[in-house]
Scaffold this motif. Structure first.
Motif, PDB file in Angstrom:
ATOM      1  N   UNK A 169       0.827  -1.199   0.000  1.00 32.69           N
ATOM      2  CA  UNK A 169       0.000   0.000   0.000  1.00 32.69           C
ATOM      3  C   UNK A 169       0.867   1.257   0.000  1.00 32.69           C
ATOM      4  N   UNK A 170       1.993   1.208   0.711  1.00 33.05           N
ATOM      5  CA  UNK A 170       2.909   2.348   0.725  1.00 33.05           C
ATOM      6  C   UNK A 170       3.489   2.613  -0.658  1.00 33.05           C
ATOM      7  N   UNK A 171       3.748   1.557  -1.413  1.00 32.88           N
ATOM      8  CA  UNK A 171       4.357   1.697  -2.740  1.00 32.88           C
ATOM      9  C   UNK A 171       3.320   2.051  -3.796  1.00 32.88           C
ATOM     10  N   UNK A 172       2.139   1.433  -3.735  1.00 32.26           N
ATOM     11  CA  UNK A 172       1.174   1.549  -4.829  1.00 32.26           C
ATOM     12  C   UNK A 172       0.000   2.489  -4.557  1.00 32.26           C
ATOM     13  N   UNK A 173      -0.122   2.967  -3.318  1.00 32.83           N
ATOM     14  CA  UNK A 173      -1.127   3.978  -3.030  1.00 32.83           C
ATOM     15  C   UNK A 173      -2.527   3.607  -3.481  1.00 32.83           C
ATOM     16  N   UNK A 174      -3.178   4.538  -4.193  1.00 32.12           N
ATOM     17  CA  UNK A 174      -4.585   4.367  -4.565  1.00 32.12           C
ATOM     18  C   UNK A 174      -4.852   3.179  -5.482  1.00 32.12           C
ATOM     19  N   UNK A 208     -10.732  -4.212 -12.917  1.00 35.15           N
ATOM     20  CA  UNK A 208      -9.532  -4.754 -13.559  1.00 35.15           C
ATOM     21  C   UNK A 208      -8.298  -4.167 -12.878  1.00 35.15           C
ATOM     22  N   UNK A 209      -8.287  -4.245 -11.529  1.00 38.25           N
ATOM     23  CA  UNK A 209      -7.257  -3.573 -10.736  1.00 38.25           C
ATOM     24  C   UNK A 209      -5.850  -4.027 -11.118  1.00 38.25           C
ATOM     25  N   UNK A 214       2.373   4.853  -9.778  1.00 38.82           N
ATOM     26  CA  UNK A 214       1.764   6.162 -10.025  1.00 38.82           C
ATOM     27  C   UNK A 214       0.605   6.429  -9.059  1.00 38.82           C
ATOM     28  N   UNK A 215       0.007   5.367  -8.519  1.00 35.52           N
ATOM     29  CA  UNK A 215      -1.076   5.560  -7.560  1.00 35.52           C
ATOM     30  C   UNK A 215      -0.606   6.247  -6.309  1.00 35.52           C
ATOM     31  N   UNK A 219      -1.608  10.211  -5.060  1.00 33.55           N
ATOM     32  CA  UNK A 219      -2.230  10.405  -3.755  1.00 33.55           C
ATOM     33  C   UNK A 219      -1.568  11.526  -2.965  1.00 33.55           C
ATOM     34  N   UNK A 220      -0.388  11.971  -3.381  1.00 37.88           N
ATOM     35  CA  UNK A 220       0.328  13.007  -2.654  1.00 37.88           C
ATOM     36  C   UNK A 220      -0.007  14.393  -3.174  1.00 37.88           C
ATOM     37  N   UNK A 221      -0.730  14.510  -4.284  1.00 41.40           N
ATOM     38  CA  UNK A 221      -0.960  15.815  -4.874  1.00 41.40           C
ATOM     39  C   UNK A 221      -2.451  16.078  -4.977  1.00 41.40           C
TER      40      UNK A 221
END
Length: 221
Positions: A169-174, A208-209, A214-215, A219-221
């Motif tokens: 989750x830390x690497x792939x975010x959303x 189709x996750x 880039x996720x 999430x940071x912007x």
């Protein structure tokens, strides 16, 4: 007008907090070696000398970030009731904490890859040894009540599974399906489907996750 002792205390605590939060952000972005005290204090909006005042130096600041991570881990509330309810509570609590504490998760993930910080993690383990043993024993008792053949191994593997979710989750975010991961882990242990979603603001899952770095950037912007 001179500030009261209480106001001075609050100001000191605030400056310590903003330094720690800035360090967490920069360690996550650049690693420990790539983040200078000057950059940390600039982001925090405080004088450089306050790092020495509050922490003593950069190594002690790194140790404080690691301590913050351990504090988050042991702050997960415990659920009462049968073993299955307690296990479900641990899974849900850990994954909720992952969402709330994402910056420190990223910082620790970055630091765990650096041999220069391994000693500091070992020292932090010593500081939190009593809490760690109590937490491990509580989980092992759950598996013992569930009839597990090897409760210590079950506790280690549960922790390994949840830590894997933290890191992804830390690497792939959303783009990482945290809610579905929660349900998958519950099914792994034969637990019922949750009645409500995690109390987090998560992006809707694409059927189709596909996980993409880039996720996390978005999430940071």
């Amino acid at each position: 007008m001179a500030r009261s002792d209480e106001q001075n205390s609050l100001a000191r605590e605030r400056s310590r907090t903003v330094i720690l939060e800035a360090a967490i952000e920069l360690f996550a972005e650049r690693g420990v070696a790539g983040a200078s005290i000057a950059e940390i204090t600039q982001r925090a909006g405080v004088a450089q000398g306050l790092v020495s005042y509050h922490f003593g130096g950069k190594q002690q600041l790194v140790a404080a970030v690691i301590d913050r991570w351990y504090e988050n881990l042991f702050a997960i509330p415990q659920v009462d009731g049968p073993a299955d309810d307690r296990l479900a509570g641990i899974i849900d609590g850990a994954l909720t904490a992952t969402g709330y504490a994402l910056p420190v998760q990223r910082a620790v993930f970055a630091m765990q890859q650096q041999p220069s910080t391994h000693r500091m993690f070992a020292e932090a383990e010593d500081r939190f040894a009593e809490q760690a043993v109590a937490s491990e024993d509580a989980v092992r008792e759950i598996f013992r009540e569930r009839g597990a053949v090897d409760p210590p191994l079950e506790e280690i593997m549960l922790r390994t599974t949840l830590e894997g979710v933290f890191m992804k989750y830390a690497v792939y975010g959303d783009t990482y399906p945290l809610e579905d991961a929660r349900r998958w882990v519950r099914r792994l242990y034969g637990l019922p489907e949750p009645e409500t979603p995690l109390p987090l603001q998560l992006a809707p899952r694409n059927p189709d996750a596909r996980t993409r770095a880039s996720g996390a950037v978005r999430s940071e912007h």
